[in-house]
Structure formats: structure tokens, C-alpha cells
Design an enzyme around this catalytic site. Structure first.
Site, PDB file in Angstrom:
ATOM      1  N   ASP A  68       0.865  -1.165   0.000  1.00 34.72           N
ATOM      2  CA  ASP A  68       0.000   0.000   0.000  1.00 34.72           C
ATOM      3  C   ASP A  68       0.907   1.222   0.000  1.00 34.72           C
ATOM      4  OD1 ASP A  68      -2.726   1.250   0.347  1.00 34.72           O
ATOM      5  OD2 ASP A  68      -1.797   2.008   2.168  1.00 34.72           O
ATOM      6  N   SER A  69       0.299   2.378  -0.225  1.00 30.17           N
ATOM      7  CA  SER A  69       1.092   3.605  -0.160  1.00 30.17           C
ATOM      8  C   SER A  69       1.430   3.994   1.277  1.00 30.17           C
ATOM      9  CB  SER A  69       0.343   4.754  -0.838  1.00 30.17           C
ATOM     10  OG  SER A  69      -0.877   5.011  -0.166  1.00 30.17           O
TER      11      SER A  69
ATOM     12  N   CYS B  14      -4.226  -1.291  -2.248  1.00 29.23           N
ATOM     13  CA  CYS B  14      -4.327   0.151  -2.468  1.00 29.23           C
ATOM     14  C   CYS B  14      -5.202   0.356  -3.686  1.00 29.23           C
ATOM     15  CB  CYS B  14      -2.934   0.738  -2.717  1.00 29.23           C
ATOM     16  SG  CYS B  14      -2.927   2.483  -3.221  1.00 29.23           S
ATOM     17  N   ASN B  15      -6.307   1.097  -3.532  1.00 33.11           N
ATOM     18  CA  ASN B  15      -7.229   1.303  -4.633  1.00 33.11           C
ATOM     19  C   ASN B  15      -6.596   2.088  -5.775  1.00 33.11           C
ATOM     20  OD1 ASN B  15     -10.395   0.641  -3.945  1.00 33.11           O
ATOM     21  ND2 ASN B  15      -9.149   0.911  -2.117  1.00 33.11           N
TER      22      ASN B  15
ATOM     23  N   GLU C  53      -3.669   8.714   8.146  1.00 25.93           N
ATOM     24  CA  GLU C  53      -2.219   8.608   8.309  1.00 25.93           C
ATOM     25  C   GLU C  53      -1.752   9.267   9.608  1.00 25.93           C
ATOM     26  OE1 GLU C  53       0.116   7.150   6.541  1.00 25.93           O
ATOM     27  OE2 GLU C  53      -0.915   6.559   4.700  1.00 25.93           O
TER      28      GLU C  53
ATOM     29  N   CYS D 122     -10.917   3.349  -0.673  1.00 20.60           N
ATOM     30  CA  CYS D 122      -9.519   3.561  -0.301  1.00 20.60           C
ATOM     31  C   CYS D 122      -9.309   2.777   0.977  1.00 20.60           C
ATOM     32  CB  CYS D 122      -9.225   5.042  -0.086  1.00 20.60           C
ATOM     33  SG  CYS D 122      -7.560   5.377   0.558  1.00 20.60           S
ATOM     34  N   THR D 123      -8.239   2.002   1.057  1.00 26.65           N
ATOM     35  CA  THR D 123      -8.055   1.142   2.231  1.00 26.65           C
ATOM     36  C   THR D 123      -7.743   1.927   3.493  1.00 26.65           C
ATOM     37  OG1 THR D 123      -5.779   0.749   1.454  1.00 26.65           O
ATOM     38  CG2 THR D 123      -7.428  -0.942   0.978  1.00 26.65           C
ATOM     39  N   HIS D 124      -7.487   3.230   3.378  1.00 32.60           N
ATOM     40  CA  HIS D 124      -7.356   4.065   4.574  1.00 32.60           C
ATOM     41  C   HIS D 124      -8.717   4.339   5.218  1.00 32.60           C
ATOM     42  CE1 HIS D 124      -3.450   4.898   2.744  1.00 32.60           C
ATOM     43  NE2 HIS D 124      -3.071   5.540   3.826  1.00 32.60           N
TER      44      HIS D 124
END
Length: 266
Positions: free
Chosen positions: A3-4, A66-67, A148, A180-182
Site C-alpha cells: 500500500d502507499s 491500495c485502490n 495517516e 480507499c483502504t485508509h
């Protein structure tokens, strides 16, 4: 799995829960997070750089958690790694789209995602073959920033959530894809603003099911008699900062975090 940043840990959590015997090597490209505002071609180069490192490390499967990266690189990744090197690739867009199409009652599906994912039209493409489904998309870049930072509650979160989500509520969507996985880290606020009649769909659980199915289909499931797995976490940015957030959201599975080589960005 990559992922980012920390968002992909929501997918890692689901995979660990559904496949407790499997061992995860996770790379977060925190040196370049967030991916969302970056041009698709740049995201593609960054993602392939990370996945090259994972494949060179000997993984048996790649999970693009990560999308934005999934939208940018999926077809290239399957050509490069699955057809080229025999490593299956699982991503997060299609599992979430399938789940949303399955649960919507009125056919009005909302999508919140990064600007890059919205611009890619990846979810539009994934749902294009489903009759009677209309997709309404909104980019929510500040959600990534909040996740984040580990800021998941409080007045700032609620104000940002209302600003992004009120138009989707007014459009009467009955299903909302957290693209978004966040974003699952902000589920409490998102659910509160959208209301209890709106079903939230995250890719994490559905992606973990795809991981299970693909490993089983290819006879790649880890031997049940193997030693307990030891998960490994690498980041291209500050390992200590990542470890604090990772332990908050994933738990004791994050024993330590090491630094990975950062992929080149033009």
C-alpha cells in the site's frame, strides 16, 4: 502485500483473520504517500517498483492493498507477474464493486476514494456490466491525511466527513463503497454521517476472500503443520512513525518495521 502507507493494514488484518496460517510481507511506500493526487503513470511506476521488490523476495502471491495502485497497474501487474513469473495478483477494486452490486437495494451506489481512483473510472468499469446500478463518486483526499495521522475521531473528522458525504446523502445512495483502504479507519464517523440505512462496503473482507480462493485454487495454502507465521513489515519512509500507527490499527502482529528501498518517482 503493499500500500502507499498504513491503509493496506486493513486488508492485512482481514487476511490474517481469515488465513491465520499465512505469512505476510507488507511494504508501505510511505516515502511517496499519498498516491491519490499523483498522476496515474507515476503511481504505476511506483507500484511496479514495490511489487518488483516483493516478487524478488520470493512471495507466492501479490496483494495490491491500495485502490489507487489497483486502478493504475492491475493489467500490467497480471501481465508482468502472473503471466510472466507465475505469481497470482489480487487487488481491491473488483471485490468491493461485486459486494456493492450484491447489497444495494435501490441501485444508487456511492463511492468515496482518492482523486486518482475516481479519475481512473476503475469502479465505473467494474460496475458497468451490472444493470440498474448508478455510481456516484466523490474524491475525499483529506480522509487519507486524517488516517495517516491517526486522527479518527473528533470535531475535525466530523466536519470533514460532513463536507464530503452530505451530497451523497442528498443523492439517496443506499450503499457506499469505501474505495480507499485508509477509509475503514474512519468507519465510525462515515457511518454516523451517512446514517444506519446506508450499507458501507469495504474491500478488506472481500479481498481476503479472494486471497483464500486463489490460494486454494492454486494449491498454495500454507501447510497447516508449518510453524506459526512471522509477519514482516517494511516501509520506504520512517519505520518508527509507521510502527506507531501500525500497532494501533493491526496490533501485536507488528513486531518491528524495517526500511525498504524506495521506488523511483519521476
Amino acid at each position: 502485500m503493499f500500500d502507499s502507507g498504513v491503509g493496506g493494514l486493513t486488508v492485512a488484518r482481514a487476511v490474517i483473520d481469515q488465513l491465520p496460517g499465512e505469512q505476510i510481507l507488507y511494504i508501505g511506500d510511505t516515502a511517496h504517500t499519498p498516491y491519490g493526487p499523483r498522476p496515474i503513470e507515476e503511481v504505476r511506476e511506483l507500484a511496479l517498483g514495490v511489487m518488483d521488490e516483493l516478487v524478488d523476495s520470493g512471495v507466492k502471491m501479490l496483494v495490491i492493498a491500495c485502490n489507487t495502485a489497483s486502478a493504475a497497474v492491475l493489467h500490467d501487474a497480471r501481465a508482468r507477474y502472473t503471466r510472466g513469473r507465475g505469481v497470482p495478483v489480487v487487488e481491491v477494486v473488483h471485490p468491493a464493486a461485486r459486494a456493492a452490486a450484491r447489497v444495494t437495494r435501490n441501485g444508487r451506489v456511492g463511492l468515496i476514494a482518492t482523486q486518482g481512483t475516481v479519475d481512473s473510472c476503475a469502479y465505473d468499469d467494474a460496475l458497468s456490466s451490472v444493470p440498474g446500478v448508478e455510481l456516484l463518486s466523490t474524491a475525499c483526499p483529506r480522509f487519507v491525511e486524517l488516517a495517516e495521522r491517526g486522527t479518527t475521531t473528533g470535531p475535525e473528522v466530523m466536519e470533514v466527513a460532513r463536507g464530503y458525504l452530505d451530497p451523497l446523502r442528498a443523492a439517496e445512495v443506499d450503499t457506499l463503497i469505501l474505495g480507499c483502504t485508509h477509509y475503514p479507519l474512519l468507519t465510525g464517523a462515515i457511518s454516523y454521517v451517512m446514517g444506519e440505512d446506508v450499507t458501507l462496503v469495504t474491500s478488506s473482507e472481500e479481498t481476503a476472500k479472494d486471497v483464500y480462493r486463489e490460494l486454494a485454487r492454486r494449491d498454495l495454502l500454507r501447510d497447516a503443520q508449518a510453524p506459526a507465521p512471522v509477519h514482516e513489515f517494511r516501509v520506504t519512509g520512517d519505520p518508527d512513525a509507521f510502527a506507531v500507527l501500525a500497532r494501533r490499527f493491526l496490533g501485536p502482529e507488528v513486531a518491528h518495521v524495517t526500511r525498504a528501498a524506495a521506488p523511483a518517482a519521476d
